[in-house]
Design an enzyme around this catalytic site. Sequence first.
Site, mmCIF file in Angstrom:
data_model
loop_
_atom_site.group_PDB
_atom_site.id
_atom_site.type_symbol
_atom_site.label_atom_id
_atom_site.label_comp_id
_atom_site.label_asym_id
_atom_site.label_seq_id
_atom_site.Cartn_x
_atom_site.Cartn_y
_atom_site.Cartn_z
ATOM 1 N N LYS A 62 -7.930 -3.024 2.941
ATOM 2 C CA LYS A 62 -6.652 -2.423 3.324
ATOM 3 C C LYS A 62 -6.275 -2.885 4.734
ATOM 4 C CE LYS A 62 -9.273 1.806 4.223
ATOM 5 N NZ LYS A 62 -9.643 3.102 3.690
ATOM 6 N N ARG A 112 -8.100 11.290 -6.964
ATOM 7 C CA ARG A 112 -9.126 10.443 -6.353
ATOM 8 C C ARG A 112 -10.509 11.060 -6.456
ATOM 9 N NH1 ARG A 112 -12.243 9.571 -2.510
ATOM 10 N NH2 ARG A 112 -12.349 7.810 -1.082
ATOM 11 N N PHE A 137 -2.087 -0.496 -10.366
ATOM 12 C CA PHE A 137 -2.628 -1.749 -9.844
ATOM 13 C C PHE A 137 -3.878 -2.218 -10.579
ATOM 14 C CE2 PHE A 137 -3.210 1.698 -6.626
ATOM 15 C CZ PHE A 137 -4.555 1.985 -6.855
ATOM 16 N N LYS A 175 0.872 -1.180 0.000
ATOM 17 C CA LYS A 175 0.000 0.000 0.000
ATOM 18 C C LYS A 175 0.905 1.224 0.000
ATOM 19 C CE LYS A 175 -4.020 1.981 2.254
ATOM 20 N NZ LYS A 175 -3.568 3.349 2.098
ATOM 21 N N ARG A 222 -3.612 8.898 -5.385
ATOM 22 C CA ARG A 222 -4.335 8.021 -6.319
ATOM 23 C C ARG A 222 -4.436 8.714 -7.669
ATOM 24 N NH1 ARG A 222 -8.763 4.065 -5.043
ATOM 25 N NH2 ARG A 222 -9.066 2.985 -7.020
HETATM 26 P P1 ATP Z 1 -10.078 5.783 0.702
HETATM 27 O O1 ATP Z 1 -9.382 6.045 -0.598
HETATM 28 O O2 ATP Z 1 -10.266 4.319 0.968
HETATM 29 O O3 ATP Z 1 -11.270 6.629 0.958
HETATM 30 P P2 ATP Z 1 -7.893 7.046 1.886
HETATM 31 O O4 ATP Z 1 -7.743 7.922 0.697
HETATM 32 O O5 ATP Z 1 -7.820 7.655 3.232
HETATM 33 O O6 ATP Z 1 -9.212 6.237 1.854
HETATM 34 P P3 ATP Z 1 -6.713 4.643 2.540
HETATM 35 O O7 ATP Z 1 -7.941 4.323 3.267
HETATM 36 O O8 ATP Z 1 -5.496 4.794 3.356
HETATM 37 O O9 ATP Z 1 -6.849 5.935 1.692
HETATM 38 O O10 ATP Z 1 -6.473 3.503 1.450
HETATM 39 C C1 ATP Z 1 -7.020 3.412 0.155
HETATM 40 C C2 ATP Z 1 -6.074 4.088 -0.824
HETATM 41 O O11 ATP Z 1 -4.810 3.433 -0.851
HETATM 42 C C3 ATP Z 1 -6.485 4.029 -2.276
HETATM 43 O O12 ATP Z 1 -7.449 5.009 -2.585
HETATM 44 C C4 ATP Z 1 -5.166 4.284 -2.999
HETATM 45 O O13 ATP Z 1 -4.974 5.682 -3.141
HETATM 46 C C5 ATP Z 1 -4.108 3.787 -2.017
HETATM 47 N N1 ATP Z 1 -3.331 2.625 -2.491
HETATM 48 C C6 ATP Z 1 -1.999 2.503 -2.339
HETATM 49 N N2 ATP Z 1 -1.554 1.352 -2.818
HETATM 50 C C7 ATP Z 1 -2.623 0.683 -3.317
HETATM 51 C C8 ATP Z 1 -2.796 -0.587 -3.951
HETATM 52 N N3 ATP Z 1 -1.777 -1.421 -4.182
HETATM 53 N N4 ATP Z 1 -4.059 -0.937 -4.313
HETATM 54 C C9 ATP Z 1 -5.100 -0.109 -4.087
HETATM 55 N N5 ATP Z 1 -4.996 1.095 -3.489
HETATM 56 C C10 ATP Z 1 -3.774 1.505 -3.096
#
Ligand code: ATP
Length: 576
Positions: free
Chosen positions: A416, A266, A335, A246, A251
């Site tokens: 995650k 995102r 990914f 991760k 994103r």
């Molecule tokens: P979310 O996007 O789930 O609302 P967030 O932006 O706070 O929450 P996290 O909850 O920490 O992020 O985790 C999800 C995010 O992790 C994904 O939106 C992506 O940006 C990131 N990410 C990093 N590596 C990967 C991976 N290998 N596969 C999918 N997502 C990944």
Amino acid sequence: MRFDELAANLDQMEGTKSRNELVRILSDVYRAASAGELAPITYPIQGRLAPFFEPVEVGLGERLLMTAIAAAYGVPKEEVVKLNRQTGDLGVTAQRLARPPEHESPSVVDVHSWLTGIAGASGPGSQQQKLANFTALLSNLDATSAKHLVRITLGKMRLGIGDPTVLDALSFAKKGDRSLRPVLEGAYNRTSDLGLIARTLWESGEQGLDALKVTAGHPLRPQLAERLPNPEAVIKKLGMVGVQPKYDGLRVQIHKAGDEVSIFSRNLESWTEAFPELVAAASGLKVESVILDGEAIAYNPESEEYVPFQETTARRRKEGVQQFANQAPLRAFVFDVMFRDGTDLTQLPYERRFEIAQEVLRRSDTLLTAPLTKTDSAEQLTKELLDNISRGLEGVVAKRLDSPYQAGARNFNWVKLKRNTSGRLNDTIDVVLLGYYLGKGKRAEFGAGALLAGVYDADTDEFVTISKLGTGLSDQGWRDIHQRLSSLEVPVKPPRVRSNFVPDVWLKPALVVEVLADEITPSPRHTAGMTADRPGFALRFPRIVSLRTADKKPEDATTVREIQEMFEQQKQRGST
Ligand code: ATP
């Protein structure tokens, strides 16, 4: 529809305290609109001229607008500046100075195309041209229309009409109830374009919406990940999974459509200009069209280290892009792939999509596929998690190998797993600021005391309170945050906010803040998750970690459903 009719409705919406009422008024507007008027209504009510992902800006800031207001109403500019200091809202300033127009109001279509023309002007002398055209438009409008035109131009609509409110209003306009929501939402997840969806519904009905497909150049809403407490729970629930590091970057959705490359964040804003290295790499791919999903990270070639998220997003400031690109070039760990050479791939199993991503990216050293390991063993998954954490990464994402890409869904296709800090919540929460209290003592000096924060209730499309925040920021941090808040202040509680607390100052829900807390606890006063027979949720010992303004809209904040799940998982952890 005339623009003054739309403006009168916007005024009514501004006066309402209830979200249902907001939907009702907006659905009346839609009911009265013809197909060609839908886009020219839908984008401007959100302070835009085009869908969110198209970087179309009118390009007239506050100072130039003051010049235009002075010229349109024949008053000295100093007077505009002075009045604006009193009102604090340039829309209201224009409204106060407006003169009755000589002609009938222009139509919504005319105003929209007029503004689009202004946005498109470029080259030498274009600033003067923009100003002259805007002044001409303004002098043709009544006071209420002037107020809303100025706010639309600045992208500062006080209403904060979110996308779900628009979808509800469209459904009510066509069916008198919410029954069209699922089909509207499906189309929205695939195209992210509310104007297009509205027009399609009017022209070709529900079948037309179903026929709206994923297309390169048009972002789809990202698939999101669920949480589970530990590797054992992941294997128990998903069985065999694909595990990936991760990455803590940004994103990115990378689109190539013929010679055109675009990159979306995102929340589906265009970041194309900020990432020239990714654009160059995507242009070189041997495909006619493709949509890739990944995480972009800046890295320092000298130390061979990845640079933290905040520095990656600093690129947004246009000036330094090339310098950043040289000093800390970007890579993207890809990914997923959702589209290739005219074919929608979202329904293929993940394993197959990942193979296609590998084929597409074989020769690129900027766009790399994120390594994927398969396992159905909790021990192996734990090892992967610990390995990645020890390499400085955030954790891992485990993915069901047979899952489709479900645009806009947060479900167990992806889970995650992050570092678990000794029984405390092992994930941050993204809250939306809803109001603030005037501070006492030292805090008063910064302009704000505690902040009232909420999460998003996706079922009702409302913001509900979960905490007051008072710690986590430096003195400078408080000053910065207060500065950002000043443009979000509204005189009354916004219709989409449900709260038992009444802060000194209400805010339009817009600013997303990442918060770390020790625990989620039941609360008799906070409205997050509160029902007639159940208390709400609150955060214990919340502290601010960072601002998430770069990549999250308020509707992208943590949802009540996620809080509920985190609360359940916390109980399980407590009992084991
Ligand atoms: P979310 O996007 O789930 O609302 P967030 O932006 O706070 O929450 P996290 O909850 O920490 O992020 O985790 C999800 C995010 O992790 C994904 O939106 C992506 O940006 C990131 N990410 C990093 N590596 C990967 C991976 N290998 N596969 C999918 N997502 C990944």
